[in-house]
Design a protein around this motif. Structure first.
Motif, PDB file in Angstrom:
ATOM      1  N   PRO A 154      14.102-114.428  67.609  1.00 43.26           N
ATOM      2  CA  PRO A 154      15.361-112.914  68.195  1.00 43.26           C
ATOM      3  C   PRO A 154      16.457-113.031  68.332  1.00 43.26           C
ATOM      4  O   PRO A 154      16.732-112.378  67.867  1.00 43.26           O
ATOM      5  N   GLN A 155      16.680-114.647  68.554  1.00 42.90           N
ATOM      6  CA  GLN A 155      18.428-114.335  69.360  1.00 42.90           C
ATOM      7  C   GLN A 155      19.610-115.076  68.332  1.00 42.90           C
ATOM      8  O   GLN A 155      18.324-115.442  67.291  1.00 42.90           O
ATOM      9  N   PRO A 156      20.074-114.318  67.613  1.00 43.84           N
ATOM     10  CA  PRO A 156      21.116-114.615  66.589  1.00 43.84           C
ATOM     11  C   PRO A 156      21.783-116.047  66.843  1.00 43.84           C
ATOM     12  O   PRO A 156      21.819-117.224  67.987  1.00 43.84           O
ATOM     13  N   LEU A 157      21.357-116.874  65.815  1.00 47.71           N
ATOM     14  CA  LEU A 157      21.367-118.452  65.525  1.00 47.71           C
ATOM     15  C   LEU A 157      22.591-118.908  64.745  1.00 47.71           C
ATOM     16  O   LEU A 157      23.266-119.559  64.771  1.00 47.71           O
ATOM     17  N   PHE A 158      23.085-118.282  63.774  1.00 42.83           N
ATOM     18  CA  PHE A 158      24.489-118.083  62.446  1.00 42.83           C
ATOM     19  C   PHE A 158      25.300-117.015  62.270  1.00 42.83           C
ATOM     20  O   PHE A 158      24.945-116.081  62.888  1.00 42.83           O
ATOM     21  N   THR A 159      26.430-117.027  62.250  1.00 41.06           N
ATOM     22  CA  THR A 159      26.914-116.581  61.756  1.00 41.06           C
ATOM     23  C   THR A 159      28.085-116.940  60.390  1.00 41.06           C
ATOM     24  O   THR A 159      28.138-118.504  60.540  1.00 41.06           O
ATOM     25  N   ILE A 160      28.796-116.169  59.614  1.00 37.60           N
ATOM     26  CA  ILE A 160      29.614-116.521  58.353  1.00 37.60           C
ATOM     27  C   ILE A 160      31.064-116.101  58.723  1.00 37.60           C
ATOM     28  O   ILE A 160      31.127-114.768  58.926  1.00 37.60           O
ATOM     29  N   PRO A 161      31.550-116.667  59.334  1.00 35.04           N
ATOM     30  CA  PRO A 161      33.364-116.625  60.140  1.00 35.04           C
ATOM     31  C   PRO A 161      34.378-116.188  58.540  1.00 35.04           C
ATOM     32  O   PRO A 161      34.059-116.673  57.900  1.00 35.04           O
ATOM     33  N   ASN A 162      34.842-115.126  58.709  1.00 36.50           N
ATOM     34  CA  ASN A 162      35.838-114.742  58.056  1.00 36.50           C
ATOM     35  C   ASN A 162      37.110-115.585  57.770  1.00 36.50           C
ATOM     36  O   ASN A 162      37.531-116.273  59.025  1.00 36.50           O
ATOM     37  N   LEU A 163      37.965-115.744  57.473  1.00 36.67           N
ATOM     38  CA  LEU A 163      39.478-116.305  57.373  1.00 36.67           C
ATOM     39  C   LEU A 163      39.967-115.870  57.955  1.00 36.67           C
ATOM     40  O   LEU A 163      39.946-114.039  57.704  1.00 36.67           O
ATOM     41  N   ALA A 164      41.071-116.230  58.840  1.00 37.22           N
ATOM     42  CA  ALA A 164      41.874-115.315  59.624  1.00 37.22           C
ATOM     43  C   ALA A 164      42.970-114.910  58.992  1.00 37.22           C
ATOM     44  O   ALA A 164      43.120-115.545  57.578  1.00 37.22           O
ATOM     45  N   ILE A 165      43.708-113.984  58.962  1.00 36.72           N
ATOM     46  CA  ILE A 165      44.515-113.030  58.020  1.00 36.72           C
ATOM     47  C   ILE A 165      45.281-113.826  58.001  1.00 36.72           C
ATOM     48  O   ILE A 165      46.196-113.550  56.844  1.00 36.72           O
ATOM     49  N   HIS A 166      45.783-114.104  59.062  1.00 34.15           N
ATOM     50  CA  HIS A 166      47.062-115.192  58.112  1.00 34.15           C
ATOM     51  C   HIS A 166      46.620-116.792  57.662  1.00 34.15           C
ATOM     52  O   HIS A 166      47.894-116.881  57.509  1.00 34.15           O
ATOM     53  N   MET A 167      45.911-116.508  56.950  1.00 29.08           N
ATOM     54  CA  MET A 167      45.266-117.303  55.883  1.00 29.08           C
ATOM     55  C   MET A 167      44.560-117.501  54.705  1.00 29.08           C
ATOM     56  O   MET A 167      44.710-117.541  53.684  1.00 29.08           O
ATOM     57  N   ASN A 168      44.752-115.779  54.641  1.00 29.34           N
ATOM     58  CA  ASN A 168      44.817-114.751  53.796  1.00 29.34           C
ATOM     59  C   ASN A 168      45.746-113.264  53.978  1.00 29.34           C
ATOM     60  O   ASN A 168      44.981-112.437  54.058  1.00 29.34           O
ATOM     61  N   ARG A 169      46.735-113.766  53.653  1.00 23.38           N
ATOM     62  CA  ARG A 169      47.430-112.072  53.638  1.00 23.38           C
ATOM     63  C   ARG A 169      47.230-111.339  53.050  1.00 23.38           C
ATOM     64  O   ARG A 169      47.444-109.876  53.155  1.00 23.38           O
ATOM     65  N   GLU A 170      46.417-111.606  52.080  1.00 25.13           N
ATOM     66  CA  GLU A 170      45.991-111.008  50.255  1.00 25.13           C
ATOM     67  C   GLU A 170      44.467-109.865  50.610  1.00 25.13           C
ATOM     68  O   GLU A 170      44.382-109.200  50.250  1.00 25.13           O
ATOM     69  N   ILE A 171      44.158-110.253  52.428  1.00 25.21           N
ATOM     70  CA  ILE A 171      42.550-110.206  51.871  1.00 25.21           C
ATOM     71  C   ILE A 171      42.644-107.983  52.425  1.00 25.21           C
ATOM     72  O   ILE A 171      40.750-107.979  52.039  1.00 25.21           O
ATOM     73  N   ASN A 172      43.264-107.966  52.953  1.00 20.37           N
ATOM     74  CA  ASN A 172      42.951-105.990  52.380  1.00 20.37           C
ATOM     75  C   ASN A 172      43.375-105.693  51.505  1.00 20.37           C
ATOM     76  O   ASN A 172      43.002-104.389  51.230  1.00 20.37           O
ATOM     77  N   LYS A 173      43.443-106.194  50.804  1.00 18.78           N
ATOM     78  CA  LYS A 173      43.754-105.791  49.131  1.00 18.78           C
ATOM     79  C   LYS A 173      42.394-106.178  48.559  1.00 18.78           C
ATOM     80  O   LYS A 173      42.755-106.049  47.068  1.00 18.78           O
ATOM     81  N   GLY A 174      41.850-106.580  49.153  1.00 18.79           N
ATOM     82  CA  GLY A 174      40.084-106.909  48.519  1.00 18.79           C
ATOM     83  C   GLY A 174      39.863-108.169  47.660  1.00 18.79           C
ATOM     84  O   GLY A 174      41.102-109.246  47.389  1.00 18.79           O
ATOM     85  N   MET A 175      39.216-108.700  48.011  1.00 17.22           N
ATOM     86  CA  MET A 175      38.755-110.341  48.055  1.00 17.22           C
ATOM     87  C   MET A 175      36.842-110.102  47.680  1.00 17.22           C
ATOM     88  O   MET A 175      35.566-109.572  47.680  1.00 17.22           O
ATOM     89  N   GLU A 176      36.603-111.416  46.251  1.00 18.84           N
ATOM     90  CA  GLU A 176      36.099-111.263  46.183  1.00 18.84           C
ATOM     91  C   GLU A 176      35.174-112.004  46.539  1.00 18.84           C
ATOM     92  O   GLU A 176      35.474-113.559  46.339  1.00 18.84           O
TER      93      GLU A 176
END
Length: 437
Positions: A154-176
């Protein structure tokens, strides 16, 4: 609407079912709990049945599908049709599923090797608190009968972290997102105490009380642990994981347990595997439902002709969520057939027969709604946008049974968290109740 249960009680019950249904197996366990509380008795697929007039029964089929039915007070002794009314929904939802040999390490990070189940909106699974649920099969002395253990942490075990915007400046333009490289959940920082090659298997053993070497196989799904919550200036919306399609599961259960079906057979089927095509032994594209119906009729002393007569004169409700008009993208809707959340349930129509509805039988449901003052709207996709499909057309074709597709309109369908209006759930549950009355 003439409701047997208050609005607030209905929504509390739905929230409980949403939070209990962390895997298809746990959805079925919750369904069994509700049915048992309403005096339904369990049956086995593999045994002969001694059914009683007026009886109420349910069958767990392969752990993730359930069928339940109530019988009339008087059973006819001929091949004339019994009134047959069915409602169907699905127990699965788009998510991530753990693969065999799932332990993956990158540096000192321990991750899980997962695959995509169904068609989720992948980026909605990032930065969420995730946990696991499913079943584990343990070796016994009889290889043909391994022990099945259902697990839910029942308690959280995992997460899938986003790549920081500093390492992918184009992320807000869409990412596959690549399912094999971008969607692996972080599970641990590896230490000497954790076996780099077996840390997940060892965790499963700890959860089940089994020895790691006795675990033969498992089916483990990741789920979003965020709770269901109401929101909106008047508290009119419900935001939750798994609205697709636990809303319909609850409507089926409510209709069957609260309806007053005395002069025919009323039943529900909660199928697994709709999100991956239904072509499984426990899916809608199988002979499971027809075989259960045949067992029912034979157990009542009725022949196959009576079954066929009842099928072709009966009616099925196929319940699955519909697309509400998006507040920021109304252009994605049909120019006329739009549904705003709160308008009521959706009766779904498509020339392609992706929805099973036709005019003759949609009129029956529309008439029920009008007679009982249940709000509804007719839904059709834009002509240049291909919508989803449901299990309705599959079941209707296999059974040669008239079927109508309906459901609650939602936003963010297939996101890890979706949104609906609480009044629409009340309308759908009331429809199933009067359908079975």
């Amino acid at each position: 609407m003439n409701q047997n249960t208050s609005s607030s009680a209905r929504i509390r019950r739905l929230c409980h079912t949403l939070e209990a249904s962390v895997s298809p197996y746990h959805c079925i366990k919750e369904a069994e709990r509700q049915l048992s509380a309403a005096s339904f008795q369990p049956l086995s697929l593999t045994e002969n049945w001694q059914l009683q007039a007026g009886g109420r029964y349910f069958i767990n089929a392969f752990d993730s599908t359930l069928l339940a039915f109530s019988l009339p007070e008087h059973i006819p002794s001929s091949s004339r049709p019994l009134r047959l009314r069915l409602a169907a929904a699905h127990t699965d939802w788009p998510c991530l599923k753990v693969k065999p040999s799932p332990e993956v390490s990158t540096g000192r990070y321990g991750k899980l090797n997962v695959e995509v189940y169904g068609g989720p909106i992948l980026n909605t699974w990032l930065d969420r608190p995730l946990s696991m649920a499913g079943k584990v099969c343990r070796m016994t002395e009889d290889p043909f009968h391994p022990e099945t253990i259902f697990v839910h942490h029942p308690q959280p075990l995992f997460t899938i972290p986003n790549l920081a915007i500093h390492m992918n400046r184009e992320i807000n333009k869409g990412m596959e997102y690549n399912p094999q490289t971008d969607m692996l959940p972080l599970a641990a920082v590896l230490t000497e105490e954790l076996d780099r090659d077996h840390f997940f298997l060892n965790f499963l053993a700890q959860e089940t009380g089994a020895d790691p070497e006795d675990i033969l196989d498992y089916e483990i799904y990741l789920y979003n642990t965020d709770p269901a919550q109401t929101l909106g200036l008047k508290g009119e919306f419900l935001s939750s994981p798994r609205l697709d399609n636990i809303t319909s599961v609850q409507a089926c259960l409510t209709g069957l347990t609260e309806g007053s079906c005395h002069d025919g057979i009323c039943g529900i089927v909660l199928y697994d595997n709709e999100e991956v095509g239904s072509f499984t032994k426990q899916g809608a594209d199988s002979q499971l439902l027809e075989r259960v119906l045949e067992k029912i009729f034979l157990s009542l002393g009725l022949d196959r002709q009576a079954l066929l007569n009842s099928l072709m004169s009966g009616l099925m409700l196929s319940l699955d969520v519909a697309h509400a008009m998006h507040p920021n993208h109304p252009e994605k809707c049909d120019i006329k057939n739009q549904i705003v959340m709160g308008d009521g349930l959706a009766i779904k129509l498509a020339a392609s027969q992706a929805y099973a509805t036709d005019a003759s039988w949609a009129s029956v449901i529309e008439g029920l709604c009008r007679k009982n003052h249940i709000p509804f709207r007719k839904f059709s996709n834009r002509s240049d946008i291909r919508g989803g499909s449901t299990l309705g057309s599959i079941s209707s074709a296999l059974l040669n049974m008239p079927t109508v597709d309906a459901g609650v309109p939602i936003l963010a369908m297939h996101s890890s968290r979706e949104v609906m209006h609480i009044n629409d759930q009340e309308a759908l549950e009331e429809l199933t109740r009067v359908f079975f009355s």
